[in-house]
Design an enzyme around this catalytic site. Structure first.
Site, PDB file in Angstrom:
ATOM      1  N   LYS A 128       0.835  -1.203   0.000  1.00 15.14           N
ATOM      2  CA  LYS A 128       0.000   0.000   0.000  1.00 15.14           C
ATOM      3  C   LYS A 128       0.875   1.261   0.000  1.00 15.14           C
ATOM      4  O   LYS A 128       0.702   2.157  -0.824  1.00 15.14           O
ATOM      5  CB  LYS A 128      -0.927   0.011   1.226  1.00 15.14           C
ATOM      6  CG  LYS A 128      -1.854   1.198   1.258  1.00 15.14           C
ATOM      7  CD  LYS A 128      -2.530   1.360   2.586  1.00 15.14           C
ATOM      8  CE  LYS A 128      -1.623   2.095   3.547  1.00 15.14           C
ATOM      9  NZ  LYS A 128      -2.220   2.403   4.838  1.00 15.14           N
ATOM     10  N   ASP A 147      -6.161   1.185   0.655  1.00 10.43           N
ATOM     11  CA  ASP A 147      -6.242   1.653   2.033  1.00 10.43           C
ATOM     12  C   ASP A 147      -7.673   1.435   2.517  1.00 10.43           C
ATOM     13  O   ASP A 147      -8.464   0.763   1.851  1.00 10.43           O
ATOM     14  CB  ASP A 147      -5.824   3.136   2.116  1.00 10.43           C
ATOM     15  CG  ASP A 147      -6.658   3.995   1.173  1.00 10.43           C
ATOM     16  OD1 ASP A 147      -7.701   3.500   0.691  1.00 10.43           O
ATOM     17  OD2 ASP A 147      -6.280   5.135   0.921  1.00 10.43           O
TER      18      ASP A 147
END
Ligand code: SF4
Length: 225
Positions: A128, A147
């Protein structure tokens, strides 16, 4: 319906979603403030479980005090923890920032590498964070950051049934055209903040309501309130 026809219909729907997101969020980009790939790396580490606004209040002073990876690499850990305390989870974050900075200095000549393969070798950096650094810091897309907003919206929009961020990303990469990978995350974040909020999504106002499979569920909930 045949598998090929279903896939084609899904591809059309995904393109429609992306087109509408682009129309409504034409300037979509991360709300984190940064001036270099290293600053977006640190800001993204700080943004875990914290708002971008809070991070943006902390980073100007932080980068004045520690302007380069070398400064963070030799920082006093307890002092850095206090410097970033207001962003929460400050012990883990200080450990990650110092560890990543040390590796940047020792392995990468003090610069942030521009590939997923190398970024994920840095302590505290998973896909991420690496995706955000690559897209915001280098304008490169090797994946899609998943996210909390991207995860929630991918599920609600029927783009993935998975809960694990890596598996959601795999699903997204299979259906989102590569040319849209770069800002797909930030458009979902914008939409998650504006309308598709975690607790009370504003489906009646949402421009995706006619193609979102969750809209009817939330409309029903609203009626029953
Ligand atoms: S219709 Fe509702 S659930 Fe679907 S994207 Fe819009 S706000 Fe989110």
């Amino acid at each position: 319906m045949k598998r090929g026809v279903l896939k084609e219909k899904e591809t059309v729907r995904v393109r429609e979603i992306i087109g509408l997101l682009r129309t409504h969020y034409p300037q979509s980009r991360t709300a984190l403030e940064f001036r270099s790939p290293f600053e977006i790396l640190v800001a993204t580490i700080l943004a875990a479980q914290c708002t971008d606004e809070r991070v943006n209040k902390v980073t100007p002073g932080l980068f004045r005090k520690y302007p380069t990876p070398a400064h963070f690499a030799r920082a006093d850990r307890a002092e850095l923890e206090q410097d970033i305390r207001s962003t929460g989870f400050f012990r883990n974050k200080a450990k990650s920032i110092i560890g990543a900075s040390m590796m940047l200095v020792e392995e990468y000549g003090g610069t942030v590498p521009d590939s997923m393969e190398k970024l994920v070798t840095l302590p505290g950096v998973a896909r991420k964070t690496a995706n955000i650094v690559l897209s915001a810091g280098f304008g490169k897309a090797e994946g899609i950051a998943v996210d909390t907003h991207a995860r929630r919206l991918s599920q609600r929009l029927g783009l993935s049934r998975e809960t694990d961020p890596d598996k959601i990303e795999r699903d997204l990469l299979a259906i989102v055209p590569r040319t849209d990978w770069l800002d797909f995350n930030s458009m979902l974040v914008d939409h998650g903040r504006a309308l598709c909020q975690a607790r009370k999504p504003k489906c009646p106002e949402c421009f995706l309501r006619t193609i979102c499979p969750s809209a009817t569920v939330f409309f029903q909930e609203l009626k029953n309130r």
